[in-house]
Design a protein around this motif. Structure first.
Motif, PDB file in Angstrom:
ATOM      1  N   PHE A  46       0.825  -1.206   0.000  1.00  0.00           N
ATOM      2  CA  PHE A  46       0.000   0.000   0.000  1.00  0.00           C
ATOM      3  C   PHE A  46       0.862   1.261   0.000  1.00  0.00           C
ATOM      4  O   PHE A  46       0.555   2.229  -0.680  1.00  0.00           O
ATOM      5  CB  PHE A  46      -0.928   0.025   1.217  1.00  0.00           C
ATOM      6  N   ASP A  47       1.918   1.247   0.780  1.00  0.00           N
ATOM      7  CA  ASP A  47       2.794   2.419   0.923  1.00  0.00           C
ATOM      8  C   ASP A  47       3.423   2.837  -0.402  1.00  0.00           C
ATOM      9  O   ASP A  47       3.813   3.991  -0.562  1.00  0.00           O
ATOM     10  CB  ASP A  47       3.929   2.123   1.908  1.00  0.00           C
ATOM     11  N   ILE A  57      -8.269  -0.463  -0.833  1.00  0.00           N
ATOM     12  CA  ILE A  57      -7.682  -1.330   0.200  1.00  0.00           C
ATOM     13  C   ILE A  57      -8.473  -2.621   0.375  1.00  0.00           C
ATOM     14  O   ILE A  57      -7.903  -3.713   0.267  1.00  0.00           O
ATOM     15  CB  ILE A  57      -7.515  -0.554   1.522  1.00  0.00           C
ATOM     16  N   GLU A 126       1.135   6.325   9.050  1.00  0.00           N
ATOM     17  CA  GLU A 126       0.684   5.683   7.805  1.00  0.00           C
ATOM     18  C   GLU A 126       1.032   4.190   7.822  1.00  0.00           C
ATOM     19  O   GLU A 126       0.184   3.334   7.533  1.00  0.00           O
ATOM     20  CB  GLU A 126       1.348   6.371   6.621  1.00  0.00           C
ATOM     21  N   PHE A 130      -1.685   1.068   7.834  1.00  0.00           N
ATOM     22  CA  PHE A 130      -1.721   0.017   6.813  1.00  0.00           C
ATOM     23  C   PHE A 130      -1.489  -1.365   7.434  1.00  0.00           C
ATOM     24  O   PHE A 130      -2.162  -2.329   7.078  1.00  0.00           O
ATOM     25  CB  PHE A 130      -0.689   0.284   5.718  1.00  0.00           C
ATOM     26  N   ALA A 148      -5.007   6.258   6.760  1.00  0.00           N
ATOM     27  CA  ALA A 148      -3.778   5.789   6.112  1.00  0.00           C
ATOM     28  C   ALA A 148      -3.532   6.512   4.793  1.00  0.00           C
ATOM     29  O   ALA A 148      -2.385   6.788   4.431  1.00  0.00           O
ATOM     30  CB  ALA A 148      -3.851   4.278   5.876  1.00  0.00           C
TER      31      ALA A 148
END
Length: 185
Positions: A46-47, A57, A126, A130, A148
């Protein structure tokens, strides 16, 4: 803590933390990022998805296997230390430049060298958000997904402000050094 920051605000320490940040960034993005993509059929963590939306997500989480979650945990651990070194480099640079730009100002306003810790806190938040979403799946908390997704905005705003301030401090430090040299001649 500020005394420690000032004590370690040397070019040597700045270069070492910058090199550690660079190596860690390479491992996180190139090595673990590719392992994760292989385990999820091409997805990035995700990052590492700049256009990610909160609605994406829960659509991606079903593709996470136990192996991809283990890889994500390794990613998370290293991604925890990455901001420590990258923003730590900026804190040391800030402290060094601040002490040289306006002698005496650092003793009074040295706490401002911690300003780069604001984006670091956003980065950690963040990452924790996640990770929580990954580990909680199939439970899903939409508010945590929104958080996030929103925290990188604070991180980037803080990075821009910190980098701009460091550039101003560098210019002021250069001016102070030049003035000192010309006044001695």
């Amino acid at each position: 803590m500020l005394t420690s920051v000032s004590r370690y605000a040397t070019w040597r320490h700045i270069l070492v933390t910058a090199m550690l940040a660079g190596v860690l960034a390479w491992v996180v993005v190139a090595v673990i990022g590719q392992q994760f993509a292989a385990a999820t059929g091409g997805l990035k963590t995700f990052d590492l998805q700049p256009g990610l939306r909160a609605a994406d997500i829960p659509a991606q989480l079903p593709t996470y296997t136990p192996e991809s979650v283990r890889i994500y945990l390794r990613f998370f651990v290293l991604a925890f230390f990455l901001p420590l070194f990258s923003y730590g480099t900026l804190v040391l640079l800030w402290a060094l430049l601040q002490a040289r730009a306006v002698p005496g100002w650092h003793a009074r306003y040295g706490w401002s060298a911690l300003f780069p810790c604001v984006p670091m806190a956003c980065d950690w938040g963040e990452n924790l958000a996640f990770l929580s979403l990954v580990l909680a799946w199939p439970r899903h908390w939409p508010w945590l997904g929104e958080l996030a997704i929103g925290l990188p905005r604070g991180k980037f705003a803080g990075m821009i402000a910190s980098n701009a301030a460091v550039l101003l401090l560098a210019a002021a430090a250069a001016g102070t050094v030049a003035t000192d040299r010309f006044s001695r001649s």
